[in-house]
Design a protein around this motif. Structure first.
Motif, PDB file in Angstrom:
ATOM      1  N   ALA A 526      14.074  -7.747   2.991  1.00 15.42           N
ATOM      2  CA  ALA A 526      14.400  -7.379   1.608  1.00 15.42           C
ATOM      3  C   ALA A 526      14.490  -5.902   1.687  1.00 15.42           C
ATOM      4  O   ALA A 526      15.342  -5.399   0.940  1.00 15.42           O
ATOM      5  CB  ALA A 526      13.377  -8.007   0.710  1.00 15.42           C
ATOM      6  N   ALA A 527      13.712  -5.156   2.134  1.00 12.39           N
ATOM      7  CA  ALA A 527      13.580  -3.695   2.268  1.00 12.39           C
ATOM      8  C   ALA A 527      14.742  -3.091   2.834  1.00 12.39           C
ATOM      9  O   ALA A 527      15.596  -2.408   2.518  1.00 12.39           O
ATOM     10  CB  ALA A 527      12.257  -3.296   2.711  1.00 12.39           C
ATOM     11  N   SER A 528      15.179  -3.896   4.124  1.00 16.07           N
ATOM     12  CA  SER A 528      16.447  -3.594   4.844  1.00 16.07           C
ATOM     13  C   SER A 528      17.626  -3.660   3.901  1.00 16.07           C
ATOM     14  O   SER A 528      18.537  -3.051   4.127  1.00 16.07           O
ATOM     15  CB  SER A 528      16.340  -4.474   6.104  1.00 16.07           C
ATOM     16  OG  SER A 528      15.313  -4.105   6.941  1.00 16.07           O
ATOM     17  N   ALA A 529      17.588  -4.810   3.171  1.00 18.36           N
ATOM     18  CA  ALA A 529      19.052  -4.922   2.532  1.00 18.36           C
ATOM     19  C   ALA A 529      19.130  -4.261   1.178  1.00 18.36           C
ATOM     20  O   ALA A 529      20.004  -4.345   0.531  1.00 18.36           O
ATOM     21  CB  ALA A 529      18.844  -6.549   2.176  1.00 18.36           C
ATOM     22  N   ALA A 530      18.049  -3.618   0.748  1.00 22.16           N
ATOM     23  CA  ALA A 530      18.080  -3.056  -0.741  1.00 22.16           C
ATOM     24  C   ALA A 530      18.563  -1.478  -0.335  1.00 22.16           C
ATOM     25  O   ALA A 530      18.445  -0.619   0.678  1.00 22.16           O
ATOM     26  CB  ALA A 530      16.721  -3.045  -1.133  1.00 22.16           C
ATOM     27  N   ASP A 531      18.799  -0.938  -1.604  1.00 21.63           N
ATOM     28  CA  ASP A 531      18.927   0.645  -1.641  1.00 21.63           C
ATOM     29  C   ASP A 531      17.784   1.210  -1.372  1.00 21.63           C
ATOM     30  O   ASP A 531      17.568   2.290  -0.907  1.00 21.63           O
ATOM     31  CB  ASP A 531      19.676   1.085  -2.946  1.00 21.63           C
ATOM     32  CG  ASP A 531      21.233   0.423  -2.965  1.00 21.63           C
ATOM     33  OD1 ASP A 531      21.682   0.221  -1.987  1.00 21.63           O
ATOM     34  OD2 ASP A 531      21.718   0.306  -4.014  1.00 21.63           O
ATOM     35  N   VAL A 532      16.733   0.681  -2.219  1.00 21.42           N
ATOM     36  CA  VAL A 532      15.218   1.305  -2.358  1.00 21.42           C
ATOM     37  C   VAL A 532      14.451   0.336  -2.327  1.00 21.42           C
ATOM     38  O   VAL A 532      14.648  -0.852  -2.797  1.00 21.42           O
ATOM     39  CB  VAL A 532      15.357   2.124  -3.600  1.00 21.42           C
ATOM     40  CG1 VAL A 532      13.810   2.472  -3.917  1.00 21.42           C
ATOM     41  CG2 VAL A 532      16.218   3.099  -3.778  1.00 21.42           C
ATOM     42  N   ALA A 533      13.194   0.609  -1.639  1.00 21.88           N
ATOM     43  CA  ALA A 533      12.208  -0.535  -1.479  1.00 21.88           C
ATOM     44  C   ALA A 533      10.998   0.235  -2.298  1.00 21.88           C
ATOM     45  O   ALA A 533      10.697   1.467  -2.163  1.00 21.88           O
ATOM     46  CB  ALA A 533      11.556  -0.433  -0.085  1.00 21.88           C
ATOM     47  N   VAL A 534      10.283  -0.511  -3.150  1.00 16.01           N
ATOM     48  CA  VAL A 534       9.349   0.031  -3.841  1.00 16.01           C
ATOM     49  C   VAL A 534       8.093  -0.939  -3.473  1.00 16.01           C
ATOM     50  O   VAL A 534       8.162  -2.299  -3.906  1.00 16.01           O
ATOM     51  CB  VAL A 534       9.426  -0.301  -5.548  1.00 16.01           C
ATOM     52  CG1 VAL A 534       8.373   0.196  -6.303  1.00 16.01           C
ATOM     53  CG2 VAL A 534      10.646   0.825  -5.971  1.00 16.01           C
ATOM     54  N   VAL A 535       7.097  -0.414  -2.960  1.00 15.48           N
ATOM     55  CA  VAL A 535       6.079  -1.306  -2.450  1.00 15.48           C
ATOM     56  C   VAL A 535       4.685  -0.922  -3.297  1.00 15.48           C
ATOM     57  O   VAL A 535       4.193   0.025  -3.341  1.00 15.48           O
ATOM     58  CB  VAL A 535       5.698  -0.893  -1.117  1.00 15.48           C
ATOM     59  CG1 VAL A 535       4.643  -2.062  -0.393  1.00 15.48           C
ATOM     60  CG2 VAL A 535       6.839  -0.923  -0.271  1.00 15.48           C
ATOM     61  N   VAL A 536       4.116  -2.020  -3.896  1.00 13.55           N
ATOM     62  CA  VAL A 536       2.971  -1.758  -4.770  1.00 13.55           C
ATOM     63  C   VAL A 536       1.643  -2.140  -4.307  1.00 13.55           C
ATOM     64  O   VAL A 536       1.590  -3.520  -3.812  1.00 13.55           O
ATOM     65  CB  VAL A 536       3.303  -2.348  -6.239  1.00 13.55           C
ATOM     66  CG1 VAL A 536       1.862  -2.194  -6.953  1.00 13.55           C
ATOM     67  CG2 VAL A 536       4.526  -2.056  -6.732  1.00 13.55           C
ATOM     68  N   VAL A 537       0.568  -1.230  -3.769  1.00 14.99           N
ATOM     69  CA  VAL A 537      -0.502  -1.594  -2.935  1.00 14.99           C
ATOM     70  C   VAL A 537      -1.549  -0.906  -3.659  1.00 14.99           C
ATOM     71  O   VAL A 537      -1.403  -0.238  -4.672  1.00 14.99           O
ATOM     72  CB  VAL A 537      -0.594  -1.414  -1.583  1.00 14.99           C
ATOM     73  CG1 VAL A 537       0.581  -2.024  -0.727  1.00 14.99           C
ATOM     74  CG2 VAL A 537      -0.065   0.451  -1.578  1.00 14.99           C
ATOM     75  N   GLY A 538      -2.688  -1.530  -3.256  1.00 12.59           N
ATOM     76  CA  GLY A 538      -3.894  -0.763  -4.074  1.00 12.59           C
ATOM     77  C   GLY A 538      -5.275  -1.765  -3.821  1.00 12.59           C
ATOM     78  O   GLY A 538      -5.270  -2.497  -2.743  1.00 12.59           O
ATOM     79  N   THR A 539      -6.348  -1.668  -4.519  1.00 15.08           N
ATOM     80  CA  THR A 539      -7.634  -1.991  -4.324  1.00 15.08           C
ATOM     81  C   THR A 539      -7.810  -3.359  -5.065  1.00 15.08           C
ATOM     82  O   THR A 539      -6.901  -3.792  -5.885  1.00 15.08           O
ATOM     83  CB  THR A 539      -8.754  -1.148  -4.655  1.00 15.08           C
ATOM     84  OG1 THR A 539      -8.594  -0.837  -5.929  1.00 15.08           O
ATOM     85  CG2 THR A 539      -8.485  -0.061  -3.935  1.00 15.08           C
ATOM     86  N   SER A 540      -8.833  -4.244  -4.747  1.00 22.83           N
ATOM     87  CA  SER A 540      -9.002  -5.394  -5.575  1.00 22.83           C
ATOM     88  C   SER A 540     -10.595  -5.492  -6.036  1.00 22.83           C
ATOM     89  O   SER A 540     -11.165  -4.361  -5.708  1.00 22.83           O
ATOM     90  CB  SER A 540      -9.017  -6.678  -4.156  1.00 22.83           C
ATOM     91  OG  SER A 540     -10.045  -6.471  -3.375  1.00 22.83           O
ATOM     92  N   GLY A 541     -10.643  -6.466  -6.826  1.00 27.45           N
ATOM     93  CA  GLY A 541     -12.151  -6.424  -7.503  1.00 27.45           C
ATOM     94  C   GLY A 541     -13.178  -6.521  -6.416  1.00 27.45           C
ATOM     95  O   GLY A 541     -14.172  -6.085  -6.814  1.00 27.45           O
ATOM     96  N   GLU A 542     -12.880  -7.161  -5.338  1.00 27.50           N
ATOM     97  CA  GLU A 542     -14.037  -7.023  -4.450  1.00 27.50           C
ATOM     98  C   GLU A 542     -14.440  -5.790  -3.572  1.00 27.50           C
ATOM     99  O   GLU A 542     -15.466  -5.731  -3.141  1.00 27.50           O
ATOM    100  CB  GLU A 542     -13.714  -8.109  -3.147  1.00 27.50           C
ATOM    101  CG  GLU A 542     -13.328  -9.537  -3.718  1.00 27.50           C
ATOM    102  CD  GLU A 542     -11.839  -9.919  -3.849  1.00 27.50           C
ATOM    103  OE1 GLU A 542     -11.301 -10.945  -3.386  1.00 27.50           O
ATOM    104  OE2 GLU A 542     -11.360  -9.063  -4.646  1.00 27.50           O
ATOM    105  N   VAL A 543     -13.800  -4.852  -3.811  1.00 23.58           N
ATOM    106  CA  VAL A 543     -13.813  -3.449  -2.886  1.00 23.58           C
ATOM    107  C   VAL A 543     -13.953  -2.547  -4.046  1.00 23.58           C
ATOM    108  O   VAL A 543     -14.697  -1.309  -3.717  1.00 23.58           O
ATOM    109  CB  VAL A 543     -12.817  -3.248  -2.110  1.00 23.58           C
ATOM    110  CG1 VAL A 543     -12.543  -4.358  -0.976  1.00 23.58           C
ATOM    111  CG2 VAL A 543     -11.483  -2.890  -2.632  1.00 23.58           C
ATOM    112  N   GLU A 544     -13.576  -2.558  -5.162  1.00 21.34           N
ATOM    113  CA  GLU A 544     -13.832  -1.238  -6.372  1.00 21.34           C
ATOM    114  C   GLU A 544     -14.326  -1.858  -7.699  1.00 21.34           C
ATOM    115  O   GLU A 544     -13.366  -2.561  -8.394  1.00 21.34           O
ATOM    116  CB  GLU A 544     -12.628  -0.731  -6.541  1.00 21.34           C
ATOM    117  CG  GLU A 544     -12.432   0.644  -7.085  1.00 21.34           C
ATOM    118  CD  GLU A 544     -11.393   1.539  -7.149  1.00 21.34           C
ATOM    119  OE1 GLU A 544     -11.417   2.651  -7.750  1.00 21.34           O
ATOM    120  OE2 GLU A 544     -10.125   0.919  -6.725  1.00 21.34           O
TER     121      GLU A 544
END
Length: 783
Positions: A526-544
């Motif tokens: 999907a990233a390869s086919a798009a003009d822009v890739a927006v990747v949302v990452v972060g922590t979970s309740g088990e670690v923070e």
């Protein structure tokens, strides 16, 4: 005082989880307290009464805007009045001493001045609305490991210059009506009994005239707490106050005058918050648009750490939105900071609502846990004979009844809680249902029992076991378009209920997903086919979360791999980091832009669209230093040894420690980019004030946080090379200039010595600029 000893001592003890008893003979109504700091949950730990959810305190701190925090406080006061709450259990001004602190998302900053001034604005906003605060946790409660029992050994100088400092600023500048004593001890004395710090420093030196409340279950000794300055012991009815306090007076261990002083402060609290029978009608307050303010705060907090020019985006860009957190948005930290908003806007929701061309792929998840079921559910509480005790609708699968059960439900008669509902799947195939809770559960789907058993805790940490119990997951084969009925029955355990009545579990659900490797490949495609890739990452309740400290700064799961592979497939990749405190970003140099959204509150998805499109400028600046790796951190230890945690680094915490170590962080304190550029044209100091003129040299209107650091000409080995002395927000249109005035108090040049605060005379510089590693002007001065 025209009440007897028993009535006095009863007034100082919680009558339940959240309230104090009324005292008709004194004209006092029951005082109601509620957790914050990002919303007002009320007396029910439940979604039955939704709350506005603002961004996390680290996000609020990233605005560096005292006036904005005052507006946030005013909104929280409005929420408190709506819910009949008199006391908000917030704000938290403990310092972010180590990035491993599990609850740092609930604190403001690593810097005491920034923490204190922002908290003062927050307090003025809340109390201006007739609602009390309890500034917490007094003091040196900067970790979660053994937080209820650990003894912090810290020098008097570090205690005064760092850990007490934000409390002192709030007391002197905002006059809080309450302070909460922390669980831990300081230099051998538990804080709920610390006469030296509560009566001596807080009340004696600073002139604090409000009430001091224990952290929940934090009061241990009747006589010690009463003599140490603790006014109220929470929760109740089983506390060290109440009958135990009355008996201590009768036995001659305390004089009644001590009790009277505590009672007078509770009466003052009632009068200040309108909890009296003769209180005048509450004055009218201008109605605040909570949803609008939540969205504004989020955007103002978003911190743009790098940008090769990709932002803001063109509206016709074809976007690949990637990441589990893009749909299962984590908008707040866990524990007592949790509230229940009426809705949450995910990144996918926000970008879609903005009319953008978005293709979504999951890619990877931060957690193995499933999200709470999002279809409508209904809960019924029954006694052992099957009689209905009460029922309530649930907006999702998370049930939290802690301290107070919904109206009509008697905890001692409660035998089962049944949650049931139905959903119509859009996608057929293997769905997954999950039970998250402790105790006996029976899960049925369309009448078939899929799980029937007892879930035991896997952790010795009571809080972690309660809030994050081991899940039990079952697959369910369903047909698209055919209704699926789900029923979960929880049977209450036999034996004593414990100190607080509580029912807490979650019914979770997720639609069919491909195997992990396939999800990753689909995201890359999907990233390869798009003009822009927006990747949302972060922590979970088990670690923070509250209740435990972090053991690593790495993103959980395969999220680092996800960003690296997406960035390799599309160089126009924007990484969006959804975390309350620092995480390692090993791929930070491989993405076109890096945007930190913290825990952004309920309107985070709309705010993300606003910022990506340039409708709003990302206004955030880092309130804490972000390391490249945990190993680089000059201060990281949060684990007591034999019950003792030593703050041996003294006054070298945060950016002063990085300065001394000579190690370069990934992102320095105060850093962050906007969508325009600024020139620093002039700075002059006179009569305790620094005047700074800046000019917007870009082609867009913008906002700049002007930061001033005081640097002694000869800092010496035991004195930081520089420390934040003041800051201000400047706003200007393209080509326009703006002038700000920053007060530089004498205290900025003082240190704590054996005989108190002492001015270190000599030559200094005021270094002024965009961040601690981007200082543009230097102004000499002498004290």
């Amino acid at each position: 005082m025209n009440i007897d000893l028993d009535a006095k001592t009863r007034l100082l003890a919680g009558q339940d989880m959240w309230t104090l008893p009324d005292a008709p003979e004194l004209g006092l109504r029951s005082i109601v307290m509620s957790d914050g700091p990002i919303g007002v949950r009320g007396v029910e730990w439940s979604s039955a009464d939704p709350s506005i959810a603002l961004p996390s305190p680290t996000a609020l701190a990233a605005t560096w805007d005292v006036a904005l925090l005052r507006r946030a406080g005013a909104l929280l006061a409005q929420e408190a009045r709506r819910k009949g709450v008199h006391v908000l259990l917030a704000p938290t001004v403990n310092l972010q001493r180590s990035p491993l602190g599990g609850r740092h998302f609930e604190c403001f900053s690593e810097d005491p001045l920034l923490s204190g001034l922002l908290a003062a604005g927050y307090v003025r906003g809340v109390q201006g609305g007739g609602v009390a605060v309890t500034v917490k946790h007094f003091v040196a409660n900067d970790f979660e490991t053994e937080r209820m029992t650990a003894d912090v050994v810290v020098s008097e100088r570090a205690l005064r210059e760092l850990y007490l400092r934000p409390f002192e600023i709030v007391v002197r500048e905002a006059g809080p009506w309450g302070v909460m004593a922390s669980y831990n001890s300081v230099n051998g004395t538990t804080m709920s009994e610390n006469d030296l710090l509560i009566n001596g420093v807080l009340r004696g030196e600073w002139g604090f005239d409000g009430f001091v409340v224990s952290d929940w279950f934090g009061a241990r000794d009747t006589v010690g707490a009463a003599r140490g300055g603790l006014d109220v012991a929470m929760p109740g009815p089983d506390t060290v106050y109440g009958p135990a306090l009355a008996q201590a007076v009768r036995d001659g261990h305390l004089v009644e005058d001590v009790v009277d002083a505590h009672v007078r402060r509770v009466i003052d609290l009632a009068r200040r918050t309108g909890a009296t029978t003769d209180a005048p009608a509450p004055r009218a307050h201008e109605e605040i648009d909570g949803i609008g303010l939540a969205r504004e705060l989020a955007a103002r907090s978003f911190t743009l750490l790098s940008n090769d020019g990709i932002l803001p985006l063109a509206r016709d860009a074809k976007i690949a939105l990637i990441g589990g957190l893009a749909t299962d948005a984590r908008v707040m930290g866990g524990g007592s900071a949790q509230v229940f908003p009426a809705h949450v806007v995910s990144p996918l929701d926000g970008l879609t609502a903005a009319g953008l061309d978005v293709a979504y792929e999951r890619g990877a998840d931060p957690s193995v846990r499933l999200p709470a079921a999002r279809f409508p559910l209904h809960a019924q509480a029954r006694d052992a004979g099957g009689g209905l005790l009460g029922e309530v609708d649930l907006p999702d699968g998370e049930l939290r009844w802690i301290g107070q059960l919904p109206a009509g439900i008697a905890f001692d008669a409660l035998h089962t809680v049944t949650v049931e509902g139905a959903f119509v799947p859009e996608t057929g195939g293997t769905h997954r249902l999950e039970v998250q809770g402790l105790g006996r559960f029976r899960l049925e789907v369309d009448g078939e029992v899929l799980f029937d058993g007892v879930i035991e805790p896997e952790s010795d940490d009571v809080f972690a076991a309660f809030m994050f119990p081991p899940p039990r997951t079952v697959p369910v084969e369903v047909e698209a378009g055919r209704e699926v009925a789900v029923r979960l029955v929880h049977t209450m355990p036999d034996g004593p209920a414990g100190p607080v009545p509580a029912v807490s579990f979650t019914l979770a659900h997720r639609e069919p997903t491909a195997p992990e490797d396939e999800l990753m490949e689909r995201a890359v495609a999907a990233a390869s086919a798009a003009d822009v890739a927006v990747v949302v990452v972060g922590t979970s309740g088990e670690v923070e979360s509250e209740g435990f400290d972090r053991t690593s700064l790495r993103l959980p799961g395969r999220q680092d791999e996800l960003v690296a592979r997406v960035a390799a497939a599309n160089p126009r990749t924007i990484a969006v980091i959804n975390a309350g405190s620092p995480v390692e970003l090993p791929w930070r140099g491989d993405v076109a832009a890096l945007l930190l959204t913290w825990f952004p509150g309920q309107e985070g998805g709309h705010a993300l669209a606003d910022v990506l499109l340039g409708d709003r400028e990302p206004g955030g600046r880092l309130p804490t230093t972000w390391p490249a790796e945990l190993a680089d951190c000059p201060v990281s230890d949060v684990t007591p040894v034999d019950g003792v945690l030593r703050y041996d680094e003294g006054v070298f915490v945060g950016y002063p420690a990085w300065d001394r170590a000579g190690t370069e962080p990934a992102f320095a304190f105060g850093s962050g980019l906007g969508y325009t550029t600024w020139a620093y044209e002039h700075a002059g100091y006179a009569d305790g004030e620094l005047t700074v003129r800046v000019r917007n040299t870009g082609d867009r209107p913008g906002r700049e946080v002007v930061q001033a650091y005081l640097a002694p000409a000869e800092p010496g080995p035991d004195r930081p090379a520089r420390r934040l002395a003041g800051f201000a927000v400047a706003e200007a249109g393209p080509g326009e200039d703006a002038t700000v005035v920053i007060a530089i108090p004498r205290r900025a040049a003082e240190v704590w010595a054996d005989d108190g605060w002492r001015l270190i005379p000599g030559d200094y510089r005021l270094d002024t600029g965009h961040s601690i590693d981007d200082l543009r002007l230097s102004t000499p001065l002498a004290f």
